[in-house]
Enzyme design. Structure first.
Site, PDB file in Angstrom:
ATOM      1  N   PRO A  31       0.842  -1.207   0.000  1.00 34.07           N
ATOM      2  CA  PRO A  31       0.000   0.000   0.000  1.00 34.07           C
ATOM      3  C   PRO A  31       0.874   1.253   0.000  1.00 34.07           C
ATOM      4  CG  PRO A  31      -0.686  -1.544   1.708  1.00 34.07           C
ATOM      5  CD  PRO A  31       0.621  -2.044   1.186  1.00 34.07           C
ATOM      6  N   LYS A  32       0.399   2.308  -0.644  1.00 32.50           N
ATOM      7  CA  LYS A  32       1.128   3.577  -0.665  1.00 32.50           C
ATOM      8  C   LYS A  32       0.561   4.468   0.447  1.00 32.50           C
ATOM      9  CE  LYS A  32       2.758   7.322  -3.583  1.00 32.50           C
ATOM     10  NZ  LYS A  32       2.572   8.325  -2.509  1.00 32.50           N
ATOM     11  N   TRP A  33       1.366   4.685   1.475  1.00 32.44           N
ATOM     12  CA  TRP A  33       0.919   5.439   2.648  1.00 32.44           C
ATOM     13  C   TRP A  33       0.955   6.933   2.381  1.00 32.44           C
ATOM     14  CZ3 TRP A  33      -1.011   2.787   6.745  1.00 32.44           C
ATOM     15  CH2 TRP A  33      -0.797   1.411   6.731  1.00 32.44           C
ATOM     16  N   ASP A  48      -3.227   6.215  -0.652  1.00 29.19           N
ATOM     17  CA  ASP A  48      -3.445   6.821  -1.963  1.00 29.19           C
ATOM     18  C   ASP A  48      -2.855   6.031  -3.118  1.00 29.19           C
ATOM     19  OD1 ASP A  48      -0.911   9.492  -1.953  1.00 29.19           O
ATOM     20  OD2 ASP A  48      -0.796   7.391  -1.421  1.00 29.19           O
ATOM     21  N   GLY A  49      -2.852   4.691  -3.012  1.00 30.44           N
ATOM     22  CA  GLY A  49      -2.429   3.892  -4.148  1.00 30.44           C
ATOM     23  C   GLY A  49      -1.630   2.680  -3.712  1.00 30.44           C
TER      24      GLY A  49
END
Length: 358
Positions: free
Chosen positions: A30-32, A174-175
């Protein structure tokens, strides 16, 4: 410090890619949505390093205390500082932690504590791991997992990564990031891939700023964008600022007829309490930023990644110009066109669970 890697170290970076691939060879995470942070610990000495190489220690005393209690004596980690509220990442609350007053820092450390999320291991003891492949570093990182160390979940399954991309946004992420499994850690290089959310919205062009490299009226620096809430109040939601020099000059001439010194929804008695306005003083600026009011008549379609700030919100990053929308009335440009993201449990993200909240 006397570690295999000593600060400052440039973090490994990612380049944007539109689609998560079916082929193997990537570790997905996950993009934090937080502050990139490298952690260096050598005994009692611990440094939180920002992406730019500066120390973040004075702003996050609670994180230093937490990491000293949970990390091995000699270690270097890459990760992200985040703040969570009500099971959701809150970038606004995180940004407020960067404050010049120590009393304010100490208060916010209690009210909105940050946590460090680890996603890479660069050194342990006297051993540097930067030349090890991603797959090996991940295995070593997982062996360190304790109750006091938050590890980002990871998968090599592209279908799982796509599920994360869709659902984890509801927890404020967010991605997705993709790391080549066979690559070493390369400081400062864009070795990784980032898959981010991208959406479009039709916004009111309600103002502009002149470019700093020209005289007023010569080149447009940025558009000031607005959206109407359910009460008909026009809020400033962000800017568009990326144009070629030639186009900046053309826009200056094209938009001059819209410049107004009369009534405007962001000026004088027309403003209302709680309205988002451009150019105001905040913790990053001690003076108001000048802008030029335009009659709010033209509509521009922009691309944005996601919003922040609750309701009424704003675009998290600078938006991208797509096209003019002469077929749209400015009054029709409201918040209702923005995507509503389903809520998702932040704790479930750490467990890698793909379960949507009701």
């Amino acid at each position: 410090m006397s570690l295999p890697l000593n600060p400052p170290v440039k973090p490994m970076l990612a380049r944007p890619v539109k689609k998560i691939p079916d082929s193997g060879g990537l570790l997905f995470e996950p993009k934090w949505d937080g502050f990139r942070c490298l952690v260096f610990r050598d005994g009692d000495e611990l440094t939180l390093q920002s992406r730019s190489g500066k120390s973040l220690n004075r702003y996050f005393p609670e994180v230093i205390e937490q990491l000293k209690a949970s990390l091995p004596e000699r270690i270097v980690l890459d990760g992200e500082l985040v703040v969570a509220r009500d099971g959701h990442l809150d970038f606004d609350a995180l940004s407020e932690r960067i404050h010049p007053a120590d009393s304010r820092v100490q208060l916010l450390a209690k009210e909105t504590p940050a946590v460090f999320v680890a996603f890479d291991l660069l050194a342990l003891g006297d051993e540097s791991l930067v030349d090890e492949p991603t797959s090996g570093r991940r295995v070593r990182l997982e062996k360190l997992a304790t109750e006091g160390i938050r590890l980002t979940p990871a998968t090599t399954d592209a279908d799982v990564a796509r599920s994360w991309f869709e659902l984890f946004e509801g927890a404020g992420l967010d991605g997705v990031i993709g790391k080549p499994l066979d690559e070493p850690y390369s400081p400062g290089k864009r070795i990784m891939f980032k898959y981010k959310h991208s959406r479009t919205a039709d916004c009111v062009l309600a103002g502009l700023r002149w470019h700093i490299d020209g005289e007023p009226g010569e080149m447009v620096g940025s558009f000031q964008l607005g959206l109407f809430d359910e009460k008909g109040v026009l809020h400033h939601v962000g800017v568009v600022g990326s144009f070629p020099v030639t186009r900046r000059r053309e826009l200056a001439e094209e938009l001059k007829p819209l410049i107004t010194e009369g009534e405007h929804p962001w000026l004088g008695d027309a403003t209302v309490e709680g309205q988002r306005l451009p150019g105001g003083i905040n913790r990053w600026r001690s003076t108001e930023q000048p802008w030029v009011p335009l009659r709010p008549e033209r509509v521009v379609e922009v691309a944005y990644e996601h919003t922040e700030g609750g309701h009424p919100g704003r675009f998290r990053h600078t938006a991208q110009f797509l096209r003019w929308r002469p077929d749209r009335e400015a009054s029709s440009c409201g918040y209702t066109q923005l995507d509503e993201v389903a809520r998702y449990d932040l704790d479930a993200v750490f467990r890698g669970e793909v379960v949507r909240l009701d």
